[in-house]
Design an enzyme around this catalytic site. Structure first.
Site, PDB file in Angstrom:
ATOM      1  N   SER A  76       0.805  -1.225   0.000  1.00  0.00           N
ATOM      2  CA  SER A  76       0.000   0.000   0.000  1.00  0.00           C
ATOM      3  C   SER A  76       0.840   1.278   0.000  1.00  0.00           C
ATOM      4  CB  SER A  76      -0.944   0.019   1.206  1.00  0.00           C
ATOM      5  OG  SER A  76      -0.230   0.179   2.418  1.00  0.00           O
ATOM      6  N   LYS A 147       0.965   5.064   6.688  1.00  0.00           N
ATOM      7  CA  LYS A 147       0.409   5.887   5.620  1.00  0.00           C
ATOM      8  C   LYS A 147       1.135   7.230   5.601  1.00  0.00           C
ATOM      9  CE  LYS A 147      -2.813   2.788   4.843  1.00  0.00           C
ATOM     10  NZ  LYS A 147      -2.676   1.876   3.673  1.00  0.00           N
TER      11      LYS A 147
END
Length: 268
Positions: A76, A147
């Site tokens: 990701s 993230k």
């Protein structure tokens, strides 16, 4: 040089001519060979166990308060972070008044924002897993995420402008770190980040479950600042990728959010 005088006594079994077949040092028999070996081995194992335990305790304390390795289990955050990378998270980055900044790559606990509260499992299993994760030998907890910060408290984050770019406080952001071939977002949104919250996204936008996927959840996909574990500063493993996590100036032109705040954004 000897520091203790050595005294020998004649053994009762000595021959009449004065020759001694055996001698006792300092008037005492030494332990039998097997007893001496056992006596020497036990302290050695105790020392080894003590040193090993002290090292583990030191690493656990270090990982709890200063830095902690994390294993990257998914793509990701590609191309910045790759599957199997072990990153070092700086837990002191925001501990003394600092705040996460736009562009920072952070590790955070998604409980309450990305995942629901779960009942506690077996405490022994949890402790063993935490120990392995602290050494970077196991995947992080299922509630831990890595993230990139795209919006901080007060920011208005919109996707997308006419050129397909995300804008923050009205300024388009050139996100060179996004995976080649990915759009900044295929999900339209227009949000205002509450104070003490973060809007976060993965660099591999088409493969990342991030704030966009939780717009309808409690909290609207925003991560509380106090849930941030730390900033990902280094890639420690594999050796071929040993480096700092690249910084970005993509948000350099973004102005601070207006003091009075933005008007309420519509969730796209």
């Amino acid at each position: 040089m000897d520091t203790e005088a050595q005294h020998t006594e004649r053994d009762p079994s000595s021959d009449p001519e004065g020759g001694s077949r055996s001698a006792r040092v300092s008037g005492d028999d030494g332990p039998a060979p097997d007893e001496a070996s056992t006596a020497g081995t036990a302290p050695s194992w105790r020392r080894t166990a003590f040193v090993g335990g002290a090292c583990v305790a030191f690493v656990m304390l270090l990982s709890h308060f200063v830095v902690q390795p994390f294993l990257i289990p998914s793509g990701s955050m590609e191309p910045t972070l790759q599957v199997g990378d072990r990153i070092i998270v700086n837990k002191l980055a925001y501990r003394f008044g600092g705040e996460p900044a736009r562009g920072d790559v952070v590790v955070f606990d998604g409980t309450g924002s990305f995942v629901r509260e779960q009942p506690r499992g077996n405490p022994v299993t949890g402790l063993l897993h935490d120990g392995a994760a602290a050494l970077g030998l196991a995947e992080p907890d299922e509630t831990d995420f890595v993230k990139r910060v795209v919006g901080i408290g007060g920011d208005r984050v919109v996707c997308c402008d006419k050129d397909g770019r995300i804008t923050v406080n009205g300024v388009p952001v050139e996100e060179w770190y996004v995976m080649a071939g990915d759009r900044p977002s295929s999900v339209p949104f227009d949000i205002v980040v509450p104070q003490d919250r973060l809007w976060v996204m993965g660099d591999h936008r088409s493969q990342s479950s991030d704030s966009r996927d939780h717009l309808g959840s409690p909290g609207g996909g925003m991560v509380p600042v106090d849930r941030v574990v730390g900033r990902a500063d280094w890639i420690a493993w594999p050796f071929g990728r040993w480096s700092t996590v690249p910084a970005t100036d993509a948000f350099g032109a973004v102005p601070a959010a207006p003091a009075g705040g933005h008007g309420a954004g519509a969730h796209g």
